[in-house]
Design an enzyme around this catalytic site. Structure first.
Site, PDB file in Angstrom:
ATOM      1  N   LYS A 133       0.818  -1.219   0.000  1.00 14.36           N
ATOM      2  CA  LYS A 133       0.000   0.000   0.000  1.00 14.36           C
ATOM      3  C   LYS A 133       0.856   1.276   0.000  1.00 14.36           C
ATOM      4  O   LYS A 133       2.068   1.223   0.264  1.00 14.36           O
ATOM      5  CB  LYS A 133      -0.933  -0.035   1.218  1.00 14.36           C
ATOM      6  CG  LYS A 133      -1.952  -1.186   1.157  1.00 14.36           C
ATOM      7  CD  LYS A 133      -2.933  -1.110   2.333  1.00 14.36           C
ATOM      8  CE  LYS A 133      -3.967  -2.237   2.264  1.00 14.36           C
ATOM      9  NZ  LYS A 133      -4.962  -2.143   3.366  1.00 14.36           N
ATOM     10  N   TYR A 156     -12.399  -1.809  -3.577  1.00 12.74           N
ATOM     11  CA  TYR A 156     -12.937  -2.005  -2.228  1.00 12.74           C
ATOM     12  C   TYR A 156     -14.461  -1.929  -2.185  1.00 12.74           C
ATOM     13  O   TYR A 156     -15.030  -1.618  -1.133  1.00 12.74           O
ATOM     14  CB  TYR A 156     -12.327  -0.989  -1.268  1.00 12.74           C
ATOM     15  CG  TYR A 156     -10.943  -1.386  -0.770  1.00 12.74           C
ATOM     16  CD1 TYR A 156     -10.771  -2.507   0.052  1.00 12.74           C
ATOM     17  CD2 TYR A 156      -9.814  -0.646  -1.101  1.00 12.74           C
ATOM     18  CE1 TYR A 156      -9.528  -2.876   0.524  1.00 12.74           C
ATOM     19  CE2 TYR A 156      -8.547  -1.007  -0.632  1.00 12.74           C
ATOM     20  CZ  TYR A 156      -8.411  -2.120   0.187  1.00 12.74           C
ATOM     21  OH  TYR A 156      -7.183  -2.484   0.647  1.00 12.74           O
ATOM     22  N   ASN A 190      -2.087   0.190   6.831  1.00 12.70           N
ATOM     23  CA  ASN A 190      -1.542  -1.050   7.377  1.00 12.70           C
ATOM     24  C   ASN A 190      -0.638  -1.812   6.407  1.00 12.70           C
ATOM     25  O   ASN A 190      -0.512  -3.028   6.493  1.00 12.70           O
ATOM     26  CB  ASN A 190      -2.681  -1.919   7.919  1.00 12.70           C
ATOM     27  CG  ASN A 190      -3.709  -2.254   6.860  1.00 12.70           C
ATOM     28  OD1 ASN A 190      -3.500  -1.967   5.682  1.00 12.70           O
ATOM     29  ND2 ASN A 190      -4.813  -2.863   7.259  1.00 12.70           N
ATOM     30  N   HIS A 205      -2.074  -5.569   1.601  1.00 11.75           N
ATOM     31  CA  HIS A 205      -3.399  -6.174   1.401  1.00 11.75           C
ATOM     32  C   HIS A 205      -3.222  -7.633   1.006  1.00 11.75           C
ATOM     33  O   HIS A 205      -2.251  -7.989   0.335  1.00 11.75           O
ATOM     34  CB  HIS A 205      -4.149  -5.457   0.263  1.00 11.75           C
ATOM     35  CG  HIS A 205      -5.370  -6.200  -0.193  1.00 11.75           C
ATOM     36  ND1 HIS A 205      -6.585  -6.066   0.446  1.00 11.75           N
ATOM     37  CD2 HIS A 205      -5.548  -7.129  -1.177  1.00 11.75           C
ATOM     38  CE1 HIS A 205      -7.468  -6.887  -0.147  1.00 11.75           C
ATOM     39  NE2 HIS A 205      -6.861  -7.522  -1.132  1.00 11.75           N
ATOM     40  N   GLU A 233     -10.218 -10.414  -7.235  1.00 11.60           N
ATOM     41  CA  GLU A 233      -9.184  -9.382  -7.086  1.00 11.60           C
ATOM     42  C   GLU A 233      -8.070  -9.540  -8.116  1.00 11.60           C
ATOM     43  O   GLU A 233      -7.546  -8.546  -8.635  1.00 11.60           O
ATOM     44  CB  GLU A 233      -8.608  -9.428  -5.665  1.00 11.60           C
ATOM     45  CG  GLU A 233      -9.603  -8.955  -4.612  1.00 11.60           C
ATOM     46  CD  GLU A 233      -9.048  -8.969  -3.195  1.00 11.60           C
ATOM     47  OE1 GLU A 233      -9.743  -8.467  -2.298  1.00 11.60           O
ATOM     48  OE2 GLU A 233      -7.917  -9.478  -2.971  1.00 11.60           O
TER      49      GLU A 233
HETATM   50  P1  DAT Z   1      -8.046  -6.741   5.697  1.00  8.39           P
HETATM   51  O1  DAT Z   1      -7.253  -5.722   4.894  1.00  8.39           O
HETATM   52  O2  DAT Z   1      -7.261  -7.267   6.853  1.00  8.39           O
HETATM   53  O3  DAT Z   1      -8.643  -7.823   4.833  1.00  8.39           O
HETATM   54  P2  DAT Z   1     -10.725  -5.612   5.835  1.00  8.39           P
HETATM   55  O4  DAT Z   1     -11.026  -6.356   4.590  1.00  8.39           O
HETATM   56  O5  DAT Z   1     -11.668  -5.760   6.981  1.00  8.39           O
HETATM   57  O6  DAT Z   1      -9.257  -5.938   6.375  1.00  8.39           O
HETATM   58  O7  DAT Z   1     -10.658  -4.062   5.517  1.00  8.39           O
HETATM   59  C1  DAT Z   1     -10.021  -3.603   4.329  1.00  8.39           C
HETATM   60  C2  DAT Z   1      -9.196  -2.405   4.656  1.00  8.39           C
HETATM   61  O8  DAT Z   1     -10.040  -1.361   5.123  1.00  8.39           O
HETATM   62  C3  DAT Z   1      -8.173  -2.604   5.782  1.00  8.39           C
HETATM   63  O9  DAT Z   1      -6.963  -3.151   5.310  1.00  8.39           O
HETATM   64  C4  DAT Z   1      -8.005  -1.224   6.286  1.00  8.39           C
HETATM   65  C5  DAT Z   1      -9.377  -0.623   6.152  1.00  8.39           C
HETATM   66  N1  DAT Z   1     -10.132  -0.750   7.404  1.00  8.39           N
HETATM   67  C6  DAT Z   1     -10.691  -1.867   7.916  1.00  8.39           C
HETATM   68  N2  DAT Z   1     -11.305  -1.638   9.075  1.00  8.39           N
HETATM   69  C7  DAT Z   1     -11.119  -0.306   9.320  1.00  8.39           C
HETATM   70  C8  DAT Z   1     -11.498   0.575  10.365  1.00  8.39           C
HETATM   71  N3  DAT Z   1     -12.200   0.148  11.413  1.00  8.39           N
HETATM   72  N4  DAT Z   1     -11.111   1.873  10.272  1.00  8.39           N
HETATM   73  C9  DAT Z   1     -10.414   2.330   9.221  1.00  8.39           C
HETATM   74  N5  DAT Z   1     -10.021   1.561   8.185  1.00  8.39           N
HETATM   75  C10 DAT Z   1     -10.367   0.261   8.247  1.00  8.39           C
HETATM   76 MG    MG Z   2     -10.102  -7.761   3.412  1.00  7.00          MG
END
Ligand code: DAT
Ligand code: MG
Length: 134
Positions: free
Chosen positions: A10, A50, A113, A116, A127
Site C-alpha cells: 500500500k 474495495y 496497514n 493487502h 481481485e
Molecule cells: P483486511 O485488509 O485485513 O482484509 P478488511 O477487509 O476488513 O481488512 O478491511 C479492508 C481495509 O479497510 C483494511 O486493510 C483497512 C481498512 N479498514 C478496515 N477496518 C477499518 C477501520 N475500522 N477503520 C479504518 N479503516 C479500516
Molecule cells: Mg479484506
C-alpha cells in the site's frame, strides 16, 4: 495443488521505502511472484477494488488513502497461498498484529496497514481479475 492470491503493498509502505523488504519477505516465505506491477490508482479504481466495503464508514477515507500514491500489486502463488499470505501480513490493526508479521513491523494504523491480501478463494479470483485481466 497450488493456490493464487493477490497481494498489494500500500501507499504508506511505498512512501516508507520498505517495498524491497516486503518483497524479500514474500520470497523468503516461499511464494512465487507470478506477476507484479506498480500503479497509482484513481479514486474510482480504489472504490471499485474495495466495493465490498462501500457501506462502511471508513470507505471514503480508505479509498482516498489507497489512491494517494503508488502501490505495488502482485499475483502470488504457493500451496495454501491465501491463508499463508494473511498469516504473514498479520491482523488488520497493526496494534493487534503478532510480532514478526508485516503489519506489526510496518503498519501505522488500521487504515495505513502496509499490505493487502485476499481473504478467500472467490475474493482472490475476483481481485486477481481486477488487476491482471488477461
Ligand atoms: P483486511 O485488509 O485485513 O482484509 P478488511 O477487509 O476488513 O481488512 O478491511 C479492508 C481495509 O479497510 C483494511 O486493510 C483497512 C481498512 N479498514 C478496515 N477496518 C477499518 C477501520 N475500522 N477503520 C479504518 N479503516 C479500516
Ligand atoms: Mg479484506
Amino acid at each position: 495443488m497450488t493456490e493464487k492470491t493477490l497481494a498489494i503493498i500500500k501507499p504508506d509502505a511505498v512512501k516508507k521505502k520498505v517495498v524491497g523488504k516486503i518483497i524479500q519477505r514474500i520470497e523468503d516465505e516461499g511464494f512465487e511472484i507470478r506477476s507484479m506491477k506498480m500503479l497509482h490508482l484513481t479514486k474510482e479504481e480504489a472504490k471499485g477494488f474495495y466495493i465490498v466495503h462501500k457501506d462502511k464508514k471508513f470507505y471514503n477515507s480508505l479509498t482516498d488513502f489507497m489512491s494517494s500514491g503508488e502501490i505495488v500489486v502482485m499475483l502470488l502463488e504457493q500451496e495454501n497461498a491465501i491463508a499463508h499470505w494473511r498469516e504473514v501480513m498479520g491482523a488488520t490493526d497493526p496494534a493487534l498484529a503478532t510480532p514478526g508479521t508485516i503489519r506489526h513491523g510496518f503498519g501505522f494504523s488500521v487504515e495505513r496497514n502496509a499490505v493487502h491480501g485476499s481473504d478467500g478463494q472467490a475474493t482472490a479470483e475476483w481481485e486477481i481479475n481486477y488487476f491482471f485481466k488477461e
